[in-house]
Design an enzyme around this catalytic site. Structure first.
Site, PDB file in Angstrom:
ATOM      1  N   LYS A 140      33.696  33.136  35.531  1.00  0.00           N
ATOM      2  CA  LYS A 140      32.751  33.548  36.763  1.00  0.00           C
ATOM      3  C   LYS A 140      32.323  35.077  36.362  1.00  0.00           C
ATOM      4  CE  LYS A 140      33.951  30.368  39.914  1.00  0.00           C
ATOM      5  NZ  LYS A 140      35.033  30.593  41.414  1.00  0.00           N
ATOM      6  N   ASP A 188      42.549  41.945  30.053  1.00  0.00           N
ATOM      7  CA  ASP A 188      43.751  42.059  30.343  1.00  0.00           C
ATOM      8  C   ASP A 188      44.511  42.248  29.357  1.00  0.00           C
ATOM      9  OD1 ASP A 188      45.535  43.211  32.162  1.00  0.00           O
ATOM     10  OD2 ASP A 188      44.954  42.245  34.175  1.00  0.00           O
ATOM     11  N   ASP A 215      36.917  39.560  40.506  1.00  0.00           N
ATOM     12  CA  ASP A 215      37.098  39.509  41.843  1.00  0.00           C
ATOM     13  C   ASP A 215      38.309  39.560  42.237  1.00  0.00           C
ATOM     14  OD1 ASP A 215      38.012  36.720  40.110  1.00  0.00           O
ATOM     15  OD2 ASP A 215      38.577  36.157  41.635  1.00  0.00           O
TER      16      ASP A 215
END
Ligand code: IMP
Ligand code: MG
Length: 179
Positions: A42, A102, A158
């Protein structure tokens, strides 16, 4: 969300300017060619929406959802497709739009998966690349910001499904992880 945040690393204005710059590069690079943006759900929702609106080039959009880790803050390397593309990407120019790279594990798996479907090209655009990603052999064509290896939230990113709607990118105060 006030005292959950530690510091702002990238402001709303910096993001807006960078999206415009990246869109100009993409417009130039794909001039006269078909373009399909593939957003990774998302986290990439915000950058897809903003970047796509800065593009002058006509493009289609599709979405994939993959899971690499749950509520934690480290990558497991195990990738699962939760939602596949609706589009057949054979002979299409695919630009994968990501929020963050990442470890790069998720994306290198995803790019391998997409390449096996016979697209004309697959390139990557990410709003944030972290230092660690430099260790993985991933050719990232468009990068919004190179940031140090800290866990970040906001602009789609998030922590346990929170903070995605922050209009900037920042770090969380240690007490948030501690709870
Ligand atoms: P990677 O496989 O380690 O490159 O990261 C996979 C996914 O983990 C990313 O697409 C994000 O959804 C999430 N992720 C990685 N780093 C962060 C972060 O700092 N904040 C929030 N989510 C992150
Ligand atoms: Mg992501």
């Amino acid at each position: 969300m006030g005292d959950d945040l530690e510091k702002i690393l990238v402001t709303e204005e910096q993001i807006r300017v960078r999206n415009r710059e990246l869109a100009a590069e993409i417009d130039a690079d794909y001039a006269g060619r078909d373009l399909l943006l593939v957003g990774v759900l998302k986290g990439a929702v915000m950058v897809m929406a903003d970047l796509a609106r800065e593009l002058r080039h006509p493009c289609a959009m599709d979405w994939m959802a993959v899971s690499s880790y749950g509520a934690g803050t480290t990558s497991s390397g195990v990738v699962r497709i939760l939602k596949d593309l609706d589009t057949d990407i054979k002979d299409r120019n695919v630009l994968v739009v990501e929020d963050v790279i990442d470890s790069g594990l998720t994306l290198s798996w995803l790019v391998g998966n997409l390449r096996s479907r016979g697209p004309a090209s697959v390139e990557i655009c990410t709003m944030v690349r972290k230092e660690l990603a430099l260790e993985v052999d991933l050719n990232v064509r468009y990068i919004g910001f190179d940031l140090p290896n800290e866990f970040i939230v906001g602009y789609g990113l998030d922590y346990a499904e929170k903070y995605r709607n922050l209009p900037f990118i920042g770090t969380l105060a240690p007490h948030v992880y501690g709870s």
